[in-house]
Enzyme design. Structure first.
Site, PDB file in Angstrom:
ATOM      1  N   LYS A 160     -11.509   7.247   0.231  1.00 48.42           N
ATOM      2  CA  LYS A 160     -10.681   6.040   0.273  1.00 48.42           C
ATOM      3  C   LYS A 160     -10.354   5.704   1.725  1.00 48.42           C
ATOM      4  O   LYS A 160     -10.067   6.602   2.532  1.00 48.42           O
ATOM      5  CB  LYS A 160      -9.398   6.284  -0.528  1.00 48.42           C
ATOM      6  CG  LYS A 160      -8.542   5.031  -0.736  1.00 48.42           C
ATOM      7  CD  LYS A 160      -7.320   5.340  -1.620  1.00 48.42           C
ATOM      8  CE  LYS A 160      -6.457   4.109  -1.854  1.00 48.42           C
ATOM      9  NZ  LYS A 160      -5.255   4.403  -2.668  1.00 48.42           N
ATOM     10  N   SER A 220      -4.247   0.971  -6.206  1.00 49.42           N
ATOM     11  CA  SER A 220      -4.964   0.486  -5.057  1.00 49.42           C
ATOM     12  C   SER A 220      -6.345   1.113  -4.845  1.00 49.42           C
ATOM     13  O   SER A 220      -7.179   0.547  -4.154  1.00 49.42           O
ATOM     14  CB  SER A 220      -4.130   0.724  -3.802  1.00 49.42           C
ATOM     15  OG  SER A 220      -3.956   2.118  -3.583  1.00 49.42           O
ATOM     16  N   SER A 269      -1.881   4.842  -7.899  1.00 46.82           N
ATOM     17  CA  SER A 269      -3.147   4.334  -7.352  1.00 46.82           C
ATOM     18  C   SER A 269      -4.360   5.232  -7.537  1.00 46.82           C
ATOM     19  O   SER A 269      -5.481   4.818  -7.243  1.00 46.82           O
ATOM     20  CB  SER A 269      -2.989   4.031  -5.869  1.00 46.82           C
ATOM     21  OG  SER A 269      -2.235   2.850  -5.717  1.00 46.82           O
TER      22      SER A 269
HETATM   23  N1  GLN Z   1       0.371  -0.275  -7.819  1.00 49.70           N
HETATM   24  C1  GLN Z   1       1.412   0.431  -7.124  1.00 49.70           C
HETATM   25  C2  GLN Z   1       1.934  -0.397  -5.982  1.00 49.70           C
HETATM   26  O1  GLN Z   1       1.463  -1.466  -5.833  1.00 49.70           O
HETATM   27  C3  GLN Z   1       0.904   1.771  -6.700  1.00 49.70           C
HETATM   28  C4  GLN Z   1       0.449   1.870  -5.307  1.00 49.70           C
HETATM   29  C5  GLN Z   1      -0.048   3.207  -4.928  1.00 49.70           C
HETATM   30  O2  GLN Z   1       0.012   4.169  -5.678  1.00 49.70           O
HETATM   31  N2  GLN Z   1      -0.527   3.285  -3.702  1.00 49.70           N
HETATM   32  O3  GLN Z   1       2.795  -0.012  -5.262  1.00 49.70           O
END
Ligand code: GLN
Length: 515
Positions: A80, A155, A179
């Site tokens: 990532k 994400s 994410s």
């Molecule tokens: N979807 C969540 C957010 O937008 C999770 C983000 C994450 O885990 N990096 O904050």
């Protein structure tokens, strides 16, 4: 030899050890697959062809010379873009870091290089890991390999999609509110958020430091465990890193697969199901519980009333921490610098941040700055921290009566690209079941529970364990995976639709991605 891109990391490691194939062949097969399908999927922001093949060739040479090599040596991996990688561009999905090439490796990057895993490239993500769809990437969205018109989650949509489209056998993700687990759920793959402090975050671009955790992503529970064992362990460079042995995750996966779940108590969290969850998601979840029962587990109901406030608390704590972490993108130290003839540092900084950050990042910086401002701090940040304590207490009470807790990973299957991107509240609700684990620092796994009957898309099953009990996730996950695979006669991903191949690669790359 079977198609190398379809083999598990375990099968690849075995085939490499026995000399049936070479790391160059495996890595080239992955790069060819990326060349063939990534124009449509867009899992990668950067493809690292030459370096990956060089790393593979050196593994093959050492193996031919009879050297003793680590278990995953020669198995390629996707990373990532939130991890810094020495010599490879790192953007965290943001235009503000476009062109930045880090001068050092994150600890986890170093660990995967040390065990000699070729790095295939950097995967797409929502900007600074803010989002649930990868649509907030500054470089265009990733598409879900099950249906290219749908989101791959976020994400870490790029990492999950690279697995589901057979581009990479293993990938690294980060999970601040879901994410790793939500993209795993909507792509039919496996992802684990380890215990807070279980994996070093040195060299990880910070989103919310009290919540962030790196973790392994793969196509099977066993492969996820193998990668977890490489990533985890104490690192003096990260002050939050736990200085204790890594839980026996690989052994726990074997045990779950072979010995079942006699004596294991599984708690179903009442608040994370029912109303608001898609019918097919609830149906597959209930069937998975039946499989756990057949494997010997006892199923009990548990209630965690504070979870009703968890999402709201998270969306105060995360923006507050993010607004502070993102202050360092000041046009001086990293990446983009917009200097339209302005002379003052304030103007250059403002112009750079205005152009370099996307809308979601700006929204959260404004929210967080407001929540932390004098006069509002107690009302917002202070209250959110109190909710966080209640969530931790609810978990502690629930784990007093159950070894693991379970829920669907997300309320729905993958939604359409464009459907929620202009509606932040709806987008945030995707994380309702994943966020409590981050607030409490406990580990969580998502694994595929089948396809929802109404749309034929993957459903994720979430398992949570007490802090430091990551091995429990693997024991229960492996037992469930074995039961589901036996019932459907193979892995879920094997039933994914074939992607059309073309030779259009959109990611910039170093050197050839195909022969
Ligand atoms: N979807 C969540 C957010 O937008 C999770 C983000 C994450 O885990 N990096 O904050």
């Amino acid at each position: 030899m079977a198609d190398l891109t379809r083999l598990s990391a375990r099968a690849l490691a075995d085939a490499l050890a026995s000399g049936e194939t070479t790391s160059v062949a495996v890595t080239q097969a992955a790069l060819d697959r990326i060349a063939a399908v990534d124009g449509a999927v867009h899992a990668f922001l950067y493809v690292n062809g030459v370096d990956a093949l060089e790393a593979a060739a050196s593994v093959d040479k050492d193996r031919a010379a009879g050297k003793n090599l680590p278990a995953l040596a020669g198995v390629p991996i996707a990373v990532k873009d939130v991890l810094v990688t020495k010599g490879l561009p790192t953007t965290a999905g943001s235009r503000i870091l476009e062109g930045w090439v880090p001068p050092y490796d994150a600890t986890v990057t170093r660990r995967i290089r040390d065990v000699r895993m070729p790095i295939l490239g950097k995967t797409n993500m929502d900007e600074f890991a803010m989002g649930s769809s990868t649509e907030h990437s500054g470089y265009g969205p990733t598409h879900n390999p099950w249906d290219l018109d749908r989101i791959p989650g976020g994400s870490g949509g790029g990492s999950a999609a690279s697995l589901a489209s057979w581009e990479a056998p293993l990938a690294i993700g980060s999970d601040t509110g879901g994410s790793i687990r939500q993209p795993a759920a909507v792509t039919g793959t496996v992802g684990v958020k380890p215990t807070y402090g279980g994996v070093s975050r040195y060299g990880v671009i910070a989103l919310a430091s009290s919540l962030d955790q790196l973790g392994p992503c793969a196509r099977t529970v066993e492969d996820t465990a193998l990668l977890h064992a490489v990533m985890a362990g104490h690192d003096p460079m990260d002050a939050t890193s736990l200085d204790e042995p890594v839980p026996p995750v690989v052994e726990a996966a074997r045990r779950g697969r072979e010995d079942g779940l006699a004596g294991v108590k599984v708690g179903v969290i009442t608040e994370l199901g029912g109303e608001g969850f898609q019918a097919g998601v609830s149906q597959r979840f209930a069937e998975a519980l039946d499989h756990l029962r057949s494997a010997g587990a006892e199923i009990v109901e548990v209630s965690c009333p504070s979870f009703a406030y968890a999402l709201a608390a998270y969306y105060v704590i995360l923006p507050s921490e993010a607004s502070s972490n993102l202050a360092k993108y000041d046009a001086v130290r990293f990446g983009l610098r917009v200097d339209d003839g302005d002379t003052t540092i304030e103007r250059v900084m403002a112009a750079t941040r205005a152009r370099g950050f996307g809308d979601e990042v700006k929204r959260r910086i404004i929210l967080g700055t407001y929540a932390l401002s004098a006069g509002y701090y107690d009302a917002y940040y202070g209250s959110a921290q109190k909710v966080r304590t209640l969530v931790q207490r609810d978990f502690a009470a629930a784990f007093a009566g159950a070894d693991v807790l379970v829920s669907p990973t997300c309320p729905t299957t993958a939604f359409k690209l464009g459907e929620q991107v202009d509606d932040p509240l709806t987008m945030y609700l995707n994380d309702v079941a994943t966020i409590p684990a981050n607030l409490a620092g406990i580990p969580g796994m998502s694994l595929p529970a089948g396809l929802a009957p109404e749309d034929g898309l993957p459903v994720g099953f979430q398992i949570l364990a007490p802090a430091r009990g990551d091995d429990r996730l693997y024991r229960v996950g492996a037992a469930l995976e074995a039961a589901l695979d036996a019932a459907r006669g193979g892995t879920l991903l094997a039933s994914a639709p074939e992607l059309a191949t073309s030779s259009k690669v959109t990611a910039p790359s170093r050197g050839p991605v195909s022969k």
